[in-house]
Design a protein around this motif. Structure first.
Motif, PDB file in Angstrom:
ATOM      1  N   SER A   1       0.809  -1.219   0.000  1.00  5.95           N
ATOM      2  CA  SER A   1       0.000   0.000   0.000  1.00  5.95           C
ATOM      3  C   SER A   1       0.841   1.268   0.000  1.00  5.95           C
TER       4      SER A   1
ATOM      5  N   SER B   1     -10.166  -1.620   0.961  1.00  8.87           N
ATOM      6  CA  SER B   1     -10.090  -1.846  -0.486  1.00  8.87           C
ATOM      7  C   SER B   1     -10.052  -3.346  -0.747  1.00  8.87           C
TER       8      SER B   1
ATOM      9  N   ASN C   1      -7.706  -4.923  -1.909  1.00 10.71           N
ATOM     10  CA  ASN C   1      -6.361  -5.421  -1.600  1.00 10.71           C
ATOM     11  C   ASN C   1      -6.150  -5.678  -0.114  1.00 10.71           C
ATOM     12  N   ALA C   2      -7.053  -5.168   0.726  1.00 11.60           N
ATOM     13  CA  ALA C   2      -6.775  -5.091   2.156  1.00 11.60           C
ATOM     14  C   ALA C   2      -7.182  -6.324   2.944  1.00 11.60           C
TER      15      ALA C   2
ATOM     16  N   TRP D   1      -4.293   1.628   2.749  1.00 15.57           N
ATOM     17  CA  TRP D   1      -5.016   0.974   1.643  1.00 15.57           C
ATOM     18  C   TRP D   1      -6.126   1.869   1.104  1.00 15.57           C
TER      19      TRP D   1
ATOM     20  N   SER E   1      -6.449   3.265  -2.815  1.00 13.88           N
ATOM     21  CA  SER E   1      -7.662   3.116  -3.638  1.00 13.88           C
ATOM     22  C   SER E   1      -8.404   4.433  -3.815  1.00 13.88           C
TER      23      SER E   1
END
Length: 602
Positions: free
Chosen positions: A282, A536, A538-539, A584, A588
């Protein structure tokens, strides 16, 4: 929280085979109805109803001229109970006629398996019935009926416990003088030593009865700020009530602080973790660059020097791993600037890789001193507990979350209470457990008779319960968890609005621990609860779209858009949201925080 992972729940069952049989010796004494005043023809004589919730009415009735009507209010579920003398090793049948929604009938303290039965909706009189056999040393049981949080009044009549009668019960002795615990501007926590033979206790405030409890502690609420009160306790059982204890006097704090530091936060707060000590995909974010949307900034992470030492250290991410990291002096200056703008900055302890087990009192004391050093050195506002994995565990001694005995749990509670006492009412204390350690306690808690479940299931419950008067925020991680059963007894999958609605409803409604109606986890205040989410995709596993986040908030705060799950109330004072993480979210394009600002008007 650092890296996504799934917690697997492993359930094993060992089936015995090959000629094993259990022999129960059951007394053959003559059976009779042992429930005293089961038809409520003599008012509430023999019955004790929590928080003054019970009353005798002349209509509707099932038999005779009277019945019980009890009304749940706030965190009370209107339990009316009496203790009955029984014989060891004997069979009993418990029954009652009831009306209303979510009405329960049960028996506790049987010495074998406590039992309960319930009806979800009884529009007219319906009979509930269950049975049990007492243990070899059981001489009394507590029979009860109760409703549910957030529902209307229920009626009960013709309560009956049929079986052999026991020997007379002696009046309990007078309790010792109660001790005071946490004190806020509106509440005083009390505790006292158990009295042999007592099945309940009554707390008196300034000579008048205030509330009745089953355990040896209580928190008296609804008090005026800066006011002195006198408290006494009596012990009760089926024989009656003891004399009042010696009095203890306590003065409430001045107004304005709020219990557990709650008053120091905005009405709706956004909580986020800042990757301060490590690097991941991140990117590094300087403290000065944290957007103004974030009301509480958790520094991730303070980590232990070893799993059991209790020694916790914090340092900024090395420049080689985090290009652009500020100096310690600039970091501290940025913290002061955030605080001047009304933000709270906390040290978060633990994370996925930071295992902390306070197995000894020495480790507990080291934890307190080392965490205090971090707070003092960086000028922080409080502490966030993000213990995961094996940091909390239970053993076979911890069957009642209200009375923990496992050292890692007892020592953590003691350490946090010490820190709270040291820094005072403005100290911000938050926790970020995973659903596995909280809501899974609805199905399982501990091991053994609860199905061989992982003994850590629900392991945060004793910590939350013991610190509920000191706790500013609980933001359970509604992600990386798999499916969890809600109060509707349906499994809900993470990532959708229903999951967050069901999990939050459990915290705000309360629930029976491991399905045991006699062990209720009382609801938290809505201002103590925030919903934990990945910021997000990804988190973490369980990312929830902003549309579903808003649907969940609509249901919980306005009781609209609730979909397939029906909540037990609506809570416009729900504190807000927690996100993993600030980094994160920036990665985003601030989708998460921008949506929060839009929903709550900035």
């Amino acid at each position: 929280m650092e890296r996504p992972r799934l917690l697997a729940v492993l359930v094993t069952a060992a089936l015995a085979a090959g000629g094993l049989a259990a022999t129960v010796q059951v007394s053959q004494a003559a059976d009779s109805d042992l429930a005293h005043n089961g038809g409520f023809e003599s008012g509430l004589d023999g019955w004790s109803c929590t928080a003054g919730s019970g009353a005798v009415v002349s209509a509707p009735v099932h038999g005779g001229s009277s019945a019980l009507e009890a009304t749940p209010a706030g965190s009370d579920y209107a339990q009316c109970a009496q203790t009955v003398t029984v014989k060891p090793g004997s069979a009993y049948t418990l029954s009652a006629w009831v009306q209303g929604s979510y009405v329960y009938l049960g028996a506790a303290g049987t010495g074998t398996t406590d039992v309960s039965t319930w009806t979800q909706s009884a529009g007219s009189w319906q009979q509930l019935r269950t049975s049990f056999t007492t243990g070899p040393a059981t001489t009394s049981v507590r029979i009860y009926t109760h409703g549910w949080y957030g529902t209307g009044a229920y009626e009960a009549d013709d309560v009956s416990l049929v079986g052999p009668g026991g020997d007379p019960v002696q009046l309990p002795a007078t309790p010792g003088r109660p001790a005071t615990g946490a004190i806020t501007s509106g509440s005083v926590a009390l505790s006292w030593a158990a009295v042999p033979g007592a099945t309940g206790y009554t707390v008196y405030r300034d000579g008048a009865k205030d509330l009745s409890v089953n355990g040896t502690s209580a928190t008296i609420t609804g008090l005026a700020a800066s006011t002195a009160y006198s408290f006494q306790v009596t012990a009760t059982n089926s024989a009656g009530e003891s004399a009042k204890s010696a009095a203890v006097t306590a003065s409430t704090a001045a107004s304005g602080g709020g219990g557990g530091g709650a008053g120091v936060l905005p009405a709706h707060a956004l909580v986020g973790y800042l990757h301060s000590s490590f690097a991941n995909g991140s990117g590094y974010t300087r403290m000065a660059d944290v957007p103004d949307s974030w009301d509480v900034i958790d520094l991730a992470f303070g980590e232990p020097t070893s799993a059991t030492s209790g020694d916790v250290r914090f340092s900024l991410c090395p420049a080689a791993e985090c290009p652009g990291v500020e100096s310690v002096a600039d970091f501290k200056a940025a913290i002061k600037a955030k605080q001047a703008a009304g933000k709270k900055v906390l040290i978060s302890i633990g994370g996925q890789n930071g295992q902390v087990q306070l197995t000894t009192t020495a480790a507990r004391d080291t934890f307190v001193s080392s965490v205090s050093k971090i707070i003092d050195d960086y000028g922080l506002d409080g502490l966030d507990i993000d213990f995961e994995g094996h940091s909390l565990s239970l053993d076979t001694g911890d069957k009642d979350f209200r009375n923990p005995t496992t050292p890692v749990v007892v020592n953590l509670i003691s350490a946090l209470k010490t820190l709270k006492a040291k820094y005072g009412a403005g100290f911000v204390l938050t926790m970020a457990p995973e659903t596995f350690f909280v809501q899974l306690g609805y199905q399982y808690y501990g091991s053994g008779p609860f199905g061989g479940q992982d003994p850590r299931a629900g392991a945060y419950l004793p910590v939350i319960n013991a610190l509920r008067d000191d706790l500013t925020l609980l933001h359970v991680q509604d992600y990386n968890s798999g499916s969890i059963m809600g109060l509707d007894n349906q499994y809900h999958s993470m990532g959708g609005a229903d999951f967050h609605i069901a999990m939050t409803d459990m915290l705000l409604t309360g629930f029976p621990v491991a399905g045991d109606q006699s062990r209720m986890f009382a609801p938290l205040r809505p201002d103590q609860v925030a919903i934990g989410l990945p910021a997000s995709t990804n988190a973490g596993n369980g990312y929830t779209s902003t549309a579903d986040v808003n649907t969940a908030l609509n249901c919980l705060t306005r009781k609209t858009d609730c979909g397939s799950y029906t909540t037990h109330g609506s809570w416009p004072d729900l504190r807000g949201l927690m996100a993993w993480s600030i980094n994160w979210d920036l990665f985003s394009n601030q989708e998460f925080s921008r949506n929060f600002d839009a929903y709550f008007g900035g």
